[in-house]
Design a protein around this motif. Sequence first.
Motif, PDB file in Angstrom:
ATOM      1  N   THR A 207     -16.667   8.284  11.656  1.00  0.00           N
ATOM      2  CA  THR A 207     -17.678   8.710  11.005  1.00  0.00           C
ATOM      3  C   THR A 207     -18.839   7.717  11.559  1.00  0.00           C
ATOM      4  OG1 THR A 207     -17.304   7.283   9.232  1.00  0.00           O
ATOM      5  CG2 THR A 207     -16.781   9.595   9.059  1.00  0.00           C
ATOM      6  N   ARG A 319     -17.810  13.707   4.285  1.00  0.00           N
ATOM      7  CA  ARG A 319     -16.515  13.736   4.684  1.00  0.00           C
ATOM      8  C   ARG A 319     -15.682  12.755   4.049  1.00  0.00           C
ATOM      9  NH1 ARG A 319     -16.442  13.534  11.236  1.00  0.00           N
ATOM     10  NH2 ARG A 319     -18.333  12.179  10.985  1.00  0.00           N
ATOM     11  N   HIS A 333     -14.274  18.432   4.498  1.00  0.00           N
ATOM     12  CA  HIS A 333     -15.941  18.227   4.828  1.00  0.00           C
ATOM     13  C   HIS A 333     -16.695  19.348   3.728  1.00  0.00           C
ATOM     14  CE1 HIS A 333     -15.083  17.926   9.332  1.00  0.00           C
ATOM     15  NE2 HIS A 333     -14.940  16.838   9.063  1.00  0.00           N
ATOM     16  N   GLN A 360     -18.279  22.536  11.411  1.00  0.00           N
ATOM     17  CA  GLN A 360     -17.422  21.718  10.462  1.00  0.00           C
ATOM     18  C   GLN A 360     -16.233  22.752  10.527  1.00  0.00           C
ATOM     19  OE1 GLN A 360     -18.072  18.860  10.090  1.00  0.00           O
ATOM     20  NE2 GLN A 360     -20.442  19.034  10.531  1.00  0.00           N
TER      21      GLN A 360
END
Lengths: 430, 172
Positions: A207, A319, A333, A360
């Motif tokens: 991330t 997330r 997600h 996603q």
Amino acid sequence: MTIEAQHIVADAPADLVLGDRVAGRLYTDPEIFEQEMTKIFERTWVWVAHESEVPKAGSFKMTHVGRQPVIVVRNRKGVINTLLNRCRHRGASVCEKPKGEANGFTCPYHAWSYSLDGQLRGIPYPEGYEGVMDKSGMSLRKLRTASYGGMVFATFNEDIEPLEDFLGDVKLWIDRFMKQGGGYPIKVLGKHQFKFKGNWKVQLENTTDGYHFPIVHRSWMASVDEETADMMSFMTDPECTTHALGNGHSVMQMVPEHSDLDADDGTEPLQARFDDLVAQLKSAGLDDAAVRRLVRAMHGTGFNLNLFPNVSMSAAFFRVLRPVSVDETWIEHIAIGPDGPPEVVDPVNRARLRVHEHFQGPFGFGTPDDAEGWDRVQRGAQGAPEMPIMVNRGLAREKDSPEGWPTSHVTDETGMRGAYAMWKAMMSDD
Amino acid sequence: MTEVLADTRVPLTDPRVIRAVELIWREAELLDRKEYVAWNDLYAEDGHYIVPIDPDTEDFDNTLNMIYDDARMRGMRVTRMIEGYAIAAVDAARTVRTVSRFVPASVSDDQVVVRSAQVLVAYKRGRHDLWAGEVEHRIRLSAEGADGDRITRKVVRLVDSEGAPPAAGFLL
Ligand code: FES
Ligand SMILES: [Fe+2]
């Protein structure tokens, strides 16, 4: 330097983390994973919900703190609690609905019943407990729970610092993140879930990994319009930076001009793909400024805000990672959007759902490629567990920002170094 | 005219149903062979390909789905699967699927709706993953004959749609 000199060999897990590299064993050693569950996931604040997921008295959702199953539930007074999903009698789970509304929780095995606050209210055939046990001491275990900006966190650690101290400078970025409601509060719209055969830290790193974007997500980039692809052209822009915010948290600014969505000089054109939406919002009675606020925020904010250890507020969604075993991680997600009058927010949220689906989830144009990359890390890292995983990118160009945050280019590994420093500190604590 | 089939079933041997089943099986084989361009040709221009998360919803517009493709998204998806940039598709699992338990839900001379069950096994790097789901096909029958039949809507409801499947480099 010889190859051997670069190897990281140590007994204590904390010694496997150096400033610019960590031993590959961190991804593969089940012993280390066991320690992480107690020393990190049961000692720090772990994200469990967004307030909109439990909107009214009796609303609940099931989730986990580390490996432990919990229920996040709003009580009659509107307070959100986190309860261990485990009956005090002989251990059965008291809830198996992922989300919903309830008046309380009744264990299916012998029907002990608990209030929304977790108090044991009823025991069938109670004579057998006379002189044996007092109900008042047999509540569902309650975790400390606190929230900031709608983000709800829980912890098993009664002695931990207040949530706001743990978040520190993150709070400013949470405030900015929530501005994507365009003047409305944020609500959860739905969530994708998927699992991958890999260690949770591979996801934690990702991330805050700007470096992989144009490589792993080339397929997604090729499928979006030029304006959106342009937004993602941060690879060589020196304005795009990552800050380490302390306590393992970091923020990666891919689109700095969207970091503060209120700072709008009006020069940036709205994306043509949202023309229909603009027309719909105007016919719903919104003025140009209100329309612009909502539509300019369609891709969310311009940054990923990465909170150690389990949630990232990534541009337009959350997330969330859940460690399952040393080589299995589940990921959510969570799509979000503005909460307001249906004639305004429904068209906005329909468009936001389509943007979310495009990247996603298990069949998105982005997620499966990420998952393939992480799968390959887990497989490759089986080789030479003492060989380092490198997180040294940008070390020589890392400087403190005026706020005092270690800062480097958005493609650099500043955020990962911050996260591993926190990991090291928590793992050395006894 | 559409017959509603609560009690009186149109037999599977009805030539219109046979055309639909043949198309469904052709689609299944094309997907297992990853012949995505030919697969997309089976869809009508106004057709939708949908894999929902919510097991009960019909309101796909207002809910989050795993896949909710119109012709534009389907076209981009096909490009993604074949152009060689998507590392998940390049190294995709091999799949074998069985579609069966066909039930004609409604049958007319221009449209057949068929429900079925699909069991797909995906193999990759030593692992077999099981993907099971309920499927519904809406197929527009062409007056010109079976070659012109097109899928106007396919919905795949996975038994674990609200759980956590692995990320996929193939299509259902
Ligand atoms: S285990 Fe819950 S009531 Fe017996
Ligand atoms: Fe990614």
